[in-house]
Design a protein around this motif. Structure first.
Motif, PDB file in Angstrom:
ATOM      1  N   ILE A   1     -54.877 187.359 -80.868  1.00  0.00           N
ATOM      2  CA  ILE A   1     -54.375 187.165 -79.514  1.00  0.00           C
ATOM      3  C   ILE A   1     -52.946 186.645 -79.618  1.00  0.00           C
ATOM      4  O   ILE A   1     -52.674 185.705 -80.356  1.00  0.00           O
ATOM      5  N   THR A   2     -52.035 187.311 -78.904  1.00  0.00           N
ATOM      6  CA  THR A   2     -50.635 186.893 -78.902  1.00  0.00           C
ATOM      7  C   THR A   2     -50.266 186.403 -77.501  1.00  0.00           C
ATOM      8  O   THR A   2     -50.914 186.742 -76.515  1.00  0.00           O
ATOM      9  N   LEU A   3     -49.221 185.633 -77.439  1.00  0.00           N
ATOM     10  CA  LEU A   3     -48.756 185.080 -76.170  1.00  0.00           C
ATOM     11  C   LEU A   3     -47.473 185.775 -75.762  1.00  0.00           C
ATOM     12  O   LEU A   3     -46.554 185.921 -76.569  1.00  0.00           O
ATOM     13  N   SER A   4     -47.423 186.232 -74.519  1.00  0.00           N
ATOM     14  CA  SER A   4     -46.188 186.823 -74.008  1.00  0.00           C
ATOM     15  C   SER A   4     -45.740 186.020 -72.793  1.00  0.00           C
ATOM     16  O   SER A   4     -46.538 185.365 -72.125  1.00  0.00           O
ATOM     17  N   PHE A   5     -44.440 186.054 -72.540  1.00  0.00           N
ATOM     18  CA  PHE A   5     -43.866 185.308 -71.424  1.00  0.00           C
ATOM     19  C   PHE A   5     -42.916 186.205 -70.670  1.00  0.00           C
ATOM     20  O   PHE A   5     -42.061 186.859 -71.274  1.00  0.00           O
ATOM     21  N   LYS A   6     -43.072 186.256 -69.353  1.00  0.00           N
ATOM     22  CA  LYS A   6     -42.175 187.025 -68.505  1.00  0.00           C
ATOM     23  C   LYS A   6     -41.459 186.052 -67.580  1.00  0.00           C
ATOM     24  O   LYS A   6     -42.088 185.297 -66.835  1.00  0.00           O
ATOM     25  N   VAL A   7     -40.140 186.051 -67.644  1.00  0.00           N
ATOM     26  CA  VAL A   7     -39.319 185.147 -66.839  1.00  0.00           C
ATOM     27  C   VAL A   7     -39.349 185.593 -65.386  1.00  0.00           C
ATOM     28  O   VAL A   7     -39.287 186.782 -65.087  1.00  0.00           O
ATOM     29  N   SER A   8     -39.416 184.619 -64.462  1.00  0.00           N
ATOM     30  CA  SER A   8     -39.409 184.956 -63.039  1.00  0.00           C
ATOM     31  C   SER A   8     -38.003 185.359 -62.609  1.00  0.00           C
ATOM     32  O   SER A   8     -37.002 184.971 -63.218  1.00  0.00           O
ATOM     33  N   ASN A   9     -37.930 186.130 -61.546  1.00  0.00           N
ATOM     34  CA  ASN A   9     -36.626 186.564 -61.019  1.00  0.00           C
ATOM     35  C   ASN A   9     -35.803 185.380 -60.520  1.00  0.00           C
ATOM     36  O   ASN A   9     -34.577 185.401 -60.617  1.00  0.00           O
ATOM     37  N   VAL A  10     -36.457 184.353 -60.011  1.00  0.00           N
ATOM     38  CA  VAL A  10     -35.751 183.162 -59.535  1.00  0.00           C
ATOM     39  C   VAL A  10     -35.005 182.499 -60.693  1.00  0.00           C
ATOM     40  O   VAL A  10     -33.824 182.161 -60.577  1.00  0.00           O
ATOM     41  N   LEU A  11     -35.674 182.332 -61.823  1.00  0.00           N
ATOM     42  CA  LEU A  11     -35.043 181.713 -62.985  1.00  0.00           C
ATOM     43  C   LEU A  11     -33.939 182.595 -63.551  1.00  0.00           C
ATOM     44  O   LEU A  11     -32.868 182.097 -63.936  1.00  0.00           O
ATOM     45  N   LYS A  12     -34.158 183.904 -63.582  1.00  0.00           N
ATOM     46  CA  LYS A  12     -33.126 184.833 -64.052  1.00  0.00           C
ATOM     47  C   LYS A  12     -31.862 184.684 -63.218  1.00  0.00           C
ATOM     48  O   LYS A  12     -30.753 184.611 -63.746  1.00  0.00           O
ATOM     49  N   THR A  13     -32.033 184.643 -61.913  1.00  0.00           N
ATOM     50  CA  THR A  13     -30.885 184.510 -61.002  1.00  0.00           C
ATOM     51  C   THR A  13     -30.157 183.196 -61.222  1.00  0.00           C
ATOM     52  O   THR A  13     -28.924 183.157 -61.272  1.00  0.00           O
ATOM     53  N   ARG A  14     -30.909 182.109 -61.346  1.00  0.00           N
ATOM     54  CA  ARG A  14     -30.275 180.793 -61.568  1.00  0.00           C
ATOM     55  C   ARG A  14     -29.513 180.762 -62.878  1.00  0.00           C
ATOM     56  O   ARG A  14     -28.441 180.169 -62.949  1.00  0.00           O
ATOM     57  N   LEU A  15     -30.052 181.395 -63.921  1.00  0.00           N
ATOM     58  CA  LEU A  15     -29.363 181.421 -65.218  1.00  0.00           C
ATOM     59  C   LEU A  15     -28.083 182.256 -65.142  1.00  0.00           C
ATOM     60  O   LEU A  15     -27.069 181.906 -65.729  1.00  0.00           O
ATOM     61  N   LYS A  16     -28.137 183.381 -64.417  1.00  0.00           N
ATOM     62  CA  LYS A  16     -26.941 184.227 -64.267  1.00  0.00           C
ATOM     63  C   LYS A  16     -25.836 183.492 -63.538  1.00  0.00           C
ATOM     64  O   LYS A  16     -24.663 183.598 -63.889  1.00  0.00           O
TER      65      LYS A  16
END
Length: 93
Positions: free
Chosen positions: A75-90
């Motif tokens: 079992i592996t762990l994956s993470f998908k960043v939310s659009n809100v966080l993407k926007t704040r980082l940009k």
């Protein structure tokens, strides 16, 4: 940033003791491991989604000696960043 620095930053922002914040961080990690280990997902609004994925067993060839071996399922762990966080980082870049 390591765990100690993370706990210190959160402690400063919330005005709580480092011990309380450390328990909170550990509890969050435990819940993520537990739910993702059961192949469920954990969504944190404004941050992202953790999801456990099962990789099936497969046969691989060792490149150094050419022998074939069976790799067990895991079992592996994956993470998908939310659009809100993407926007704040940009916007901060």
């Amino acid at each position: 940033m390591d765990n100690k620095e993370l706990v210190e930053k959160i402690s400063e922002k919330l005005g709580r003791s480092k011990g309380d914040v450390n328990k909170l961080v550990e509890a969050l990690a435990d819940v993520i491991v537990e739910r993702c280990g059961a192949l469920d997902s954990v969504a944190i609004p404004g941050f992202g989604t953790f999801e456990g994925k099962k990789k099936s067993e497969r046969v691989m060839t060792n490149p150094s000696n050419g022998k074939r071996m069976l790799v067990p399922p895991k079992i592996t762990l994956s993470f998908k960043v939310s659009n809100v966080l993407k926007t704040r980082l940009k916007n901060n870049a």
